[in-house]
Design an enzyme around this catalytic site. Sequence first.
Site, PDB file in Angstrom:
ATOM      1  N   TYR A   1       0.843  -1.203   0.000  1.00 33.44           N
ATOM      2  CA  TYR A   1       0.000   0.000   0.000  1.00 33.44           C
ATOM      3  C   TYR A   1       0.881   1.256   0.000  1.00 33.44           C
ATOM      4  O   TYR A   1       0.686   2.175  -0.802  1.00 33.44           O
ATOM      5  CB  TYR A   1      -0.957   0.023   1.202  1.00 33.44           C
ATOM      6  CG  TYR A   1      -1.747   1.318   1.246  1.00 33.44           C
ATOM      7  CD1 TYR A   1      -2.753   1.567   0.310  1.00 33.44           C
ATOM      8  CD2 TYR A   1      -1.437   2.319   2.167  1.00 33.44           C
ATOM      9  CE1 TYR A   1      -3.445   2.779   0.307  1.00 33.44           C
ATOM     10  CE2 TYR A   1      -2.120   3.527   2.171  1.00 33.44           C
ATOM     11  CZ  TYR A   1      -3.123   3.750   1.239  1.00 33.44           C
ATOM     12  OH  TYR A   1      -3.783   4.958   1.223  1.00 33.44           O
TER      13      TYR A   1
ATOM     14  N   ARG B   1       1.033   8.505  12.681  1.00 29.22           N
ATOM     15  CA  ARG B   1       0.513   9.726  13.305  1.00 29.22           C
ATOM     16  C   ARG B   1      -1.004   9.860  13.183  1.00 29.22           C
ATOM     17  O   ARG B   1      -1.678  10.325  14.097  1.00 29.22           O
ATOM     18  CB  ARG B   1       1.184  10.936  12.646  1.00 29.22           C
ATOM     19  CG  ARG B   1       0.971  12.237  13.381  1.00 29.22           C
ATOM     20  CD  ARG B   1       1.178  13.413  12.464  1.00 29.22           C
ATOM     21  NE  ARG B   1       0.274  13.357  11.323  1.00 29.22           N
ATOM     22  CZ  ARG B   1       0.326  14.154  10.273  1.00 29.22           C
ATOM     23  NH1 ARG B   1       1.274  15.063  10.198  1.00 29.22           N
ATOM     24  NH2 ARG B   1      -0.544  14.043   9.299  1.00 29.22           N
TER      25      ARG B   1
ATOM     26  N   ARG C   1     -11.228   3.841   8.753  1.00 34.57           N
ATOM     27  CA  ARG C   1     -10.124   3.307   7.944  1.00 34.57           C
ATOM     28  C   ARG C   1      -9.008   2.799   8.846  1.00 34.57           C
ATOM     29  O   ARG C   1      -8.771   3.327   9.917  1.00 34.57           O
ATOM     30  CB  ARG C   1      -9.564   4.412   7.037  1.00 34.57           C
ATOM     31  CG  ARG C   1     -10.658   5.191   6.341  1.00 34.57           C
ATOM     32  CD  ARG C   1     -10.096   6.418   5.662  1.00 34.57           C
ATOM     33  NE  ARG C   1      -9.512   6.063   4.386  1.00 34.57           N
ATOM     34  CZ  ARG C   1      -8.647   6.835   3.733  1.00 34.57           C
ATOM     35  NH1 ARG C   1      -8.242   7.952   4.259  1.00 34.57           N
ATOM     36  NH2 ARG C   1      -8.181   6.465   2.559  1.00 34.57           N
TER      37      ARG C   1
END
Length: 352
Positions: A152, A199, A209
Amino acid sequence: IHERNKKHESTTAKVCFEFLDKTGRSFSSVVKELHPELLLPVCVFYLILRGLDTIEDDTSIPLETKEPPLRDFKDYLEQDGWTFTGNRPEEKDRQLLVQFDNVIAEFRNMKPVYQAIIKDITDKVGNGMADFARKAAFGDAGVNTVEEYDLYCWYVAGVVGEGLTRLFVGAGLGEVTLINHFHLYKSMGLLLQKNNIIRDVREDHDDGRRFWPKEIWSKHVDKFEDLFEPENLELALNCSSEMVLNALGHASDCLSYLVGLREQSVFNFCAIPQSMAMATLELCFRNPAVFERNIKITKGDAFQLMVESSQDLEKVYKVFCRYVHRIQQKNNPKDPNFLKISIACEQIERFA
Ligand code: PS7
Ligand code: MN
Ligand code: MN
Ligand code: MN
Ligand code: MN
Ligand code: MN
């Protein structure tokens, strides 16, 4: 050092620079300082990727509606006047896509070699985003293994590193051999992206998500949501420190990449975001606030980092060492990854 020639700038270029300011986050200042040859190409490249990301990030768009524009985005670059109005009204960068015709006009004005690089990267990033949007919509909610996590990050940031490297070399502002160093430009993208994913964990979770791979969090908690429960704080901190350990694995490669940059504005453009990423990783390391809100380094620290990272590799190496040292100081002997973290830190310090 480089001053933009605003007098001879087209209206569409002016609009692009305005959108760079509005959507640029940490990138707008470093892009604006780039060598004149790459200033507009990189600005347009940024806006194209920001456009793609504004579609990817909009969780109100169902998969059937989202997948085609992500996959076809590269074709829109050649359609004069194309715009996109499918984002929810609250989406913060919505207006960029509503006025995307300005970006397309400037894209079509660029040297064909730059257009070809940007079109190829847009194709790879858009399809990668679509693959993962599909994975998240079906089956097991996306990112499971560390390998999938890296894949990803490769699509949304590593491939961007490839494109930027090809632009630097195409403009004669980077060593030709950098193109062959796949592993190094991949790490340049992955350190930035992993830092962002660490973060933003709370914000992303609230949005439904998840990018932290199950292979990592499942060693610490049973369910991903458990990371956000105050009674699991110690487990959550150990999990986040394993995420930081994984990201630190890219730091030495980033320093190696910078060795191949000779032109000062390109060096600064690459070095400043990496220094900010190291500072942010240190700030996130064993910090309970990560699970509550979005944390940021102070304006003062950011300014100091910009000055220090606009010099040479020696200075950037010192910045890396400063944050690695602070990570070492916060490293907890009760953390199952205590030793691995310590070794990863020493390895970065040994770069010189
Ligand atoms: C073309 C300058 C320099 C070799 C928009 C730059 C989201 C972390 O969470 O906005 O959405 O707010 O903070 C930048 C390699 C990419 C990787 C990636 C393109 C470095 C769209 C950037 C930036 C390669 C996909 C910032 C990785 O996200 O996140 C240009 C060399 C865009 C780079 C995304 C993220 C960038 C990112 P959020 P941010
Ligand atoms: Mn950001
Ligand atoms: Mn995104
Ligand atoms: Mn985003
Ligand atoms: Mn993010
Ligand atoms: Mn964000």
